[in-house]
Design an enzyme around this catalytic site. Structure first.
Site, mmCIF file in Angstrom:
data_model
loop_
_atom_site.group_PDB
_atom_site.id
_atom_site.type_symbol
_atom_site.label_atom_id
_atom_site.label_comp_id
_atom_site.label_asym_id
_atom_site.label_seq_id
_atom_site.Cartn_x
_atom_site.Cartn_y
_atom_site.Cartn_z
ATOM 1 N N LEU A 42 0.858 -1.185 0.000
ATOM 2 C CA LEU A 42 0.000 0.000 0.000
ATOM 3 C C LEU A 42 0.892 1.231 0.000
ATOM 4 O O LEU A 42 1.954 1.246 0.634
ATOM 5 C CB LEU A 42 -0.903 0.029 1.243
ATOM 6 C CG LEU A 42 -2.077 -0.945 1.296
ATOM 7 C CD1 LEU A 42 -2.678 -0.953 2.702
ATOM 8 C CD2 LEU A 42 -3.144 -0.575 0.270
ATOM 9 N N ASP A 43 0.457 2.298 -0.686
ATOM 10 C CA ASP A 43 1.180 3.562 -0.641
ATOM 11 C C ASP A 43 1.193 4.093 0.790
ATOM 12 O O ASP A 43 0.286 3.791 1.581
ATOM 13 C CB ASP A 43 0.518 4.592 -1.560
ATOM 14 C CG ASP A 43 0.725 4.282 -3.031
ATOM 15 O OD1 ASP A 43 1.763 3.673 -3.368
ATOM 16 O OD2 ASP A 43 -0.142 4.653 -3.848
ATOM 17 N N PRO A 44 2.202 4.888 1.144
ATOM 18 C CA PRO A 44 2.281 5.398 2.529
ATOM 19 C C PRO A 44 1.023 6.121 3.000
ATOM 20 O O PRO A 44 0.647 6.007 4.167
ATOM 21 C CB PRO A 44 3.486 6.342 2.475
ATOM 22 C CG PRO A 44 4.364 5.753 1.408
ATOM 23 C CD PRO A 44 3.402 5.233 0.362
ATOM 24 N N PHE A 45 0.354 6.893 2.124
ATOM 25 C CA PHE A 45 -0.831 7.628 2.567
ATOM 26 C C PHE A 45 -2.048 6.720 2.751
ATOM 27 O O PHE A 45 -3.019 7.101 3.402
ATOM 28 C CB PHE A 45 -1.166 8.756 1.583
ATOM 29 C CG PHE A 45 -1.857 8.305 0.320
ATOM 30 C CD1 PHE A 45 -3.241 8.206 0.251
ATOM 31 C CD2 PHE A 45 -1.113 7.966 -0.808
ATOM 32 C CE1 PHE A 45 -3.872 7.790 -0.917
ATOM 33 C CE2 PHE A 45 -1.737 7.549 -1.968
ATOM 34 C CZ PHE A 45 -3.119 7.457 -2.027
ATOM 35 N N ALA A 46 -2.008 5.522 2.164
ATOM 36 C CA ALA A 46 -3.142 4.593 2.222
ATOM 37 C C ALA A 46 -3.142 3.822 3.536
ATOM 38 O O ALA A 46 -2.119 3.681 4.204
ATOM 39 C CB ALA A 46 -3.095 3.630 1.046
#
Length: 289
Positions: A42-46
């Site tokens: 997952l992307d860091p913001f997700a």
């Protein structure tokens, strides 16, 4: 924290601001196990579900049922960013689309699609990561990739904010869906929040938090729990010993694959594929207790 065995399944609810690798490092420290594999980052913001396999269970990764993946997504309408998400710079603005245009775009973004990955993605062109090139001001020509989007549901619009649950196959970039929805409507859009709530049979409602992981309060689930979608076939002591030596045993089920279980302990012995009248062990786990 030391478990009796470090061969198993761990579901983690990743918070925003952490990378998926950060979560893996936390699991390594918690269980004292260096061999950890994951079924999709997952992307860091997700936020949301990360499916981790530890120890010998990492060998089960190619056999995990990870489809569909389900996400709760929030889109901002009227602005496109260079990263297709909230972390990028705004590169284009437009009047927000109509509800009818959104409905038409969603229909066109459902099914088998040819999706161009985001400029800031891990895709490689001539050996170079797209995000590395983008950060240095170079735009790479990224080839479209076949992806499957099964469904958009629970769609809600509040002014310039669009919410939806998106069900899709592996490799789908939800932020590229946001970008393309904006373009297809004659407007612009980007992704502002993303939460993975399901991956195949695994749900974020069953996941542990990173806080509990760091506090030593998380428990590892049995490796067998990683294979809930195929038959679980019990075998006796003689067949168990054969399986542990990598030898095929008589097939007792018509399925194409099965989790073969020790009838005495209930532990997973092997992931096997049906070949003719036999079960051929493809992944052998551990000795019979």
């Amino acid at each position: 924290m030391r478990a009796e065995t470090t061969d198993g399944l761990l579901l983690v609810d990743k918070p925003a601001g952490m990378t998926s690798h950060d979560v893996v490092l936390a699991a390594r420290r918690a269980f004292g196990e260096s061999r950890i594999g994951h079924a999709g980052t997952l992307d860091p913001f997700a936020t949301g579900l990360l499916v981790l396999l530890l120890g010998r269970a990492t060998r089960l990764l190619p056999h995990l049922d990870g489809v569909p993946k389900e996400y709760e997504a929030i889109l901002s309408l009227g602005r496109e960013t260079d990263t297709d998400d909230l972390q990028g710079a705004v590169v284009r603005e437009a009047e927000p689309p109509t509800d009818a245009a959104i409905a038409d775009a969603i229909a066109r973004l459902t099914g088998a699609l040819e999706q161009v990955p985001p400029a800031y993605s891990a895709k490689r062109v001539a050996g170079r990561r797209a995000y590395d090139a983008a950060r240095s001001g170079v735009t790479l020509e990224l080839a479209a990739v076949r992806v499957d989007v099964f469904e958009w549901r629970e769609i809600q619009r509040d002014a310039d904010v669009l919410r939806a649950v998106i069900s899709c196959g592996g490799g789908t970039y939800v932020r590229a869906l946001a970008r393309d929805l904006g373009r297809l409507t004659g407007s612009a859009a980007h992704l502002t929040a993303l939460r993975r709530i399901r991956s195949g049979p695994f749900s974020v409602s069953d996941a542990v938090t990173v806080e509990s992981l760091r506090a030593g309060e998380a428990s590892l689930r049995p490796a067998l729990d990683a294979l809930p979608s195929i038959p679980h076939v019990r075998v006796g002591a003689e067949d168990a010993e054969r399986l542990l030596r990598g030898i095929a045993v008589t097939r007792t089920d018509g399925a194409s694959s099965a989790a073969l279980i020790d009838s005495r302990s209930g532990a997973l012995l092997a992931y096997a594929e049906g070949v003719g009248g036999t079960w051929q062990p493809r992944v052998v786990m551990h000795k019979v207790g």
